[in-house]
Design an enzyme around this catalytic site. Sequence first.
Site, PDB file in Angstrom:
ATOM      1  N   LYS A 122      33.184  55.751  31.053  1.00  0.00           N
ATOM      2  CA  LYS A 122      34.108  56.074  29.967  1.00  0.00           C
ATOM      3  C   LYS A 122      35.276  55.088  30.044  1.00  0.00           C
ATOM      4  CE  LYS A 122      37.922  58.497  28.539  1.00  0.00           C
ATOM      5  NZ  LYS A 122      38.360  57.269  27.877  1.00  0.00           N
ATOM      6  N   GLU A 125      41.647  55.298  42.306  1.00  0.00           N
ATOM      7  CA  GLU A 125      42.491  54.098  42.390  1.00  0.00           C
ATOM      8  C   GLU A 125      43.648  54.319  41.421  1.00  0.00           C
ATOM      9  OE1 GLU A 125      42.084  51.817  44.486  1.00  0.00           O
ATOM     10  OE2 GLU A 125      39.960  51.728  44.990  1.00  0.00           O
ATOM     11  N   CYS A 133      48.336  47.402  38.681  1.00  0.00           N
ATOM     12  CA  CYS A 133      48.686  48.537  39.551  1.00  0.00           C
ATOM     13  C   CYS A 133      49.423  48.086  40.800  1.00  0.00           C
ATOM     14  CB  CYS A 133      47.424  49.313  39.910  1.00  0.00           C
ATOM     15  SG  CYS A 133      46.128  48.256  40.544  1.00  0.00           S
ATOM     16  N   GLU A 161      56.432  54.553  38.538  1.00  0.00           N
ATOM     17  CA  GLU A 161      55.709  53.368  38.080  1.00  0.00           C
ATOM     18  C   GLU A 161      56.065  53.108  36.612  1.00  0.00           C
ATOM     19  OE1 GLU A 161      51.424  53.632  37.358  1.00  0.00           O
ATOM     20  OE2 GLU A 161      51.224  51.825  38.581  1.00  0.00           O
TER      21      GLU A 161
HETATM   22  P1  NAD Z   1      45.365  56.980  32.451  1.00  0.00           P
HETATM   23  O1  NAD Z   1      45.311  57.780  33.696  1.00  0.00           O
HETATM   24  O2  NAD Z   1      46.183  57.453  31.327  1.00  0.00           O
HETATM   25  O3  NAD Z   1      43.892  56.808  31.853  1.00  0.00           O
HETATM   26  C1  NAD Z   1      42.848  56.234  32.611  1.00  0.00           C
HETATM   27  C2  NAD Z   1      41.523  56.733  32.063  1.00  0.00           C
HETATM   28  O4  NAD Z   1      41.423  58.137  32.283  1.00  0.00           O
HETATM   29  C3  NAD Z   1      41.353  56.532  30.565  1.00  0.00           C
HETATM   30  O5  NAD Z   1      40.014  56.167  30.299  1.00  0.00           O
HETATM   31  C4  NAD Z   1      41.677  57.905  30.014  1.00  0.00           C
HETATM   32  O6  NAD Z   1      41.080  58.165  28.755  1.00  0.00           O
HETATM   33  C5  NAD Z   1      41.076  58.804  31.084  1.00  0.00           C
HETATM   34  N1  NAD Z   1      41.634  60.159  31.160  1.00  0.00           N
HETATM   35  C6  NAD Z   1      42.838  60.592  30.716  1.00  0.00           C
HETATM   36  N2  NAD Z   1      42.986  61.907  31.010  1.00  0.00           N
HETATM   37  C7  NAD Z   1      41.862  62.298  31.655  1.00  0.00           C
HETATM   38  C8  NAD Z   1      41.435  63.523  32.242  1.00  0.00           C
HETATM   39  N3  NAD Z   1      42.197  64.625  32.221  1.00  0.00           N
HETATM   40  N4  NAD Z   1      40.227  63.573  32.851  1.00  0.00           N
HETATM   41  C9  NAD Z   1      39.458  62.475  32.914  1.00  0.00           C
HETATM   42  N5  NAD Z   1      39.799  61.278  32.373  1.00  0.00           N
HETATM   43  C10 NAD Z   1      41.000  61.198  31.755  1.00  0.00           C
HETATM   44  O7  NAD Z   1      45.776  55.505  32.902  1.00  0.00           O
HETATM   45  P2  NAD Z   1      46.050  54.241  31.955  1.00  0.00           P
HETATM   46  O8  NAD Z   1      47.359  54.445  31.277  1.00  0.00           O
HETATM   47  O9  NAD Z   1      44.825  53.957  31.146  1.00  0.00           O
HETATM   48  O10 NAD Z   1      46.173  53.065  33.026  1.00  0.00           O
HETATM   49  C11 NAD Z   1      47.365  52.745  33.679  1.00  0.00           C
HETATM   50  C12 NAD Z   1      47.387  53.372  35.062  1.00  0.00           C
HETATM   51  O11 NAD Z   1      46.261  52.931  35.804  1.00  0.00           O
HETATM   52  C13 NAD Z   1      48.578  52.959  35.879  1.00  0.00           C
HETATM   53  O12 NAD Z   1      49.107  54.068  36.537  1.00  0.00           O
HETATM   54  C14 NAD Z   1      48.015  51.984  36.890  1.00  0.00           C
HETATM   55  O13 NAD Z   1      48.726  51.885  38.088  1.00  0.00           O
HETATM   56  C15 NAD Z   1      46.648  52.543  37.100  1.00  0.00           C
HETATM   57  N6  NAD Z   1      45.756  51.516  37.643  1.00  0.00           N
HETATM   58  C16 NAD Z   1      45.386  51.599  38.956  1.00  0.00           C
HETATM   59  C17 NAD Z   1      44.569  50.621  39.510  1.00  0.00           C
HETATM   60  C18 NAD Z   1      44.135  50.691  40.959  1.00  0.00           C
HETATM   61  O14 NAD Z   1      43.152  50.063  41.299  1.00  0.00           O
HETATM   62  N7  NAD Z   1      44.806  51.422  41.818  1.00  0.00           N
HETATM   63  C19 NAD Z   1      44.122  49.570  38.721  1.00  0.00           C
HETATM   64  C20 NAD Z   1      44.525  49.517  37.388  1.00  0.00           C
HETATM   65  C21 NAD Z   1      45.342  50.513  36.854  1.00  0.00           C
END
Ligand code: NAD
Length: 501
Positions: A193, A268, A302, A399
């Site tokens: 997804k 992650e 991240c 963040e």
């Molecule tokens: P997000 O958590 O809003 O969304 C990530 C994914 O999760 C999306 O596909 C979203 O549709 C899905 N999602 C949202 N709610 C959900 C739920 N309740 N259950 C299951 N899936 C759900 O994150 P974002 O805004 O897309 O990305 C930015 C974040 O990602 C930042 O916090 C960043 O630090 C983190 N990030 C971490 C890494 C790492 O490797 N540690 C790498 C890249 C980004």
Amino acid sequence: MNTATTPFPDVTLPPAKLLIGGEWVEAASGQTIPVINPATEQTFAHIAAGSAEDVDRAVKDAHRCFESAAWQKMRPLDRGRLLERLALLIEEEADALATLESWDNGKPYAVSRNIDLAFCMDALRYYAGWSSKMAGEYLTLSPFINDGGTYRAYTERRPVGVVAGITPWNFPLGQAIQKIAPAIAFGCTIVLKPSEETSLTTLRLGELIQKAGFPAGAVNIVTGYGDPVGTSLVDHPLVRKITFTGSTLTGQRILQAAAPQMKRVTLELGGKSPTVVLADADMDQAIPGAAMAIFANSGQICTAGSRLFVEAPVYDRVVEGIAEFAATLPIGHAFEQNVALGPLVSARQLEKVSEMVQGGIDSGAEVVTGGRKAGTQGYFYEPTLLQNVGRDAAVMREEIFGPVVIANRLDAISDLKAAANDTEYGLGASIWTRDLNKAHVLAGQIDSGTVWINTHNVLDTAMPFGGVKMSGIGREFGTEAINAFTEPKAVCMRLDPTGLE
Ligand code: NAD
């Protein structure tokens, strides 16, 4: 900045459909989600809005494929060959995929082409090699049941089963590969997804997966919002493992939702990573290095170095140097010549970054540079450096995920451990110094999954990646990946030497 007059290159759009069981199908709801270019704010495509019904079909197809004799008997080397073929197809299409990524996410084309796409091909080839190297151990036992028998045991690694891969928007295609490649290499099947903000390259990847000859159901793609698509995936009883990259808040929700069925999870999550510049550092490297630690990908990484700690004797020089460097970074849309900073991914992200910086300013932070939206069209934000920020200010603790760094003066190096670790996160860190002893002692003191020395944000599939504290659970890449997608099974055998001795 010139978003109005420079034309974007043509782009071929993938289907606004879902890849389920090897077929492209409409979402059950028949609904779609608009895809907006973050530089122009214009809708240029649509993706399908998946639902729980679509997830159910996709998971069942992934499960059917996983249980099939064809999948179970496929030689590990042949799973690796699927990944190799996919790498070749991506290589042939790398320019077009990078163009599509930049249209969708907004990042500079050179970044998409030279970083995102390069990572995708490397990661596929890396995991292709792993498929044939899933090894258990041979064990000699001394069981406490001392019954005169001789015991031997071995472990084998078994794939966990159907995996749910849920990805964010900052490195969309790279994140998709990061989930798909190890899942397939280690014998799992997957339902992916992608983020609703940036699904296009993952959908195009789905077409290439079909072309590469992956069995139907081995990789399924369901686009849509986190709720219902992500939530239904996490809840589905046939999903055995969730590998998630995204925010800490969503990670917490997933961990809670996974608990009743005891699903395996790799999370992650977010970060607030320190960049540390010591007085003896090579300033020609440290200043641009610390600047790009935060400004690369417009801060949407991240492991972005969002908290800067500088030893007092060089504090003013480093802060001024980073501010001057920031002023030289061309901001613009993805296809402008030499552009360094693209827009933030969405209006929502621009609003979040703007509000957090404003909150910092309201609580007394001094703006050294930036601190504003850039331009009138698109979700651009200036590279920003703040100082004199209180340790409890939200902008210091939370963040931001934008091009915003907070500078902190380090009066004594012995203060670094407490200052750098004064965060709930623990993802990355960098230390800039010429002193090997200090570098390694301080690397040991910082609580984070990765510490870089005289560099920042160097990722490699051979090096485990992940976070401590609220930055996540588990690791991707390296030998750690095998643990993430397989379970060890111990087989214990009693040998009876009677009559043979
Ligand atoms: P997000 O958590 O809003 O969304 C990530 C994914 O999760 C999306 O596909 C979203 O549709 C899905 N999602 C949202 N709610 C959900 C739920 N309740 N259950 C299951 N899936 C759900 O994150 P974002 O805004 O897309 O990305 C930015 C974040 O990602 C930042 O916090 C960043 O630090 C983190 N990030 C971490 C890494 C790492 O490797 N540690 C790498 C890249 C980004």
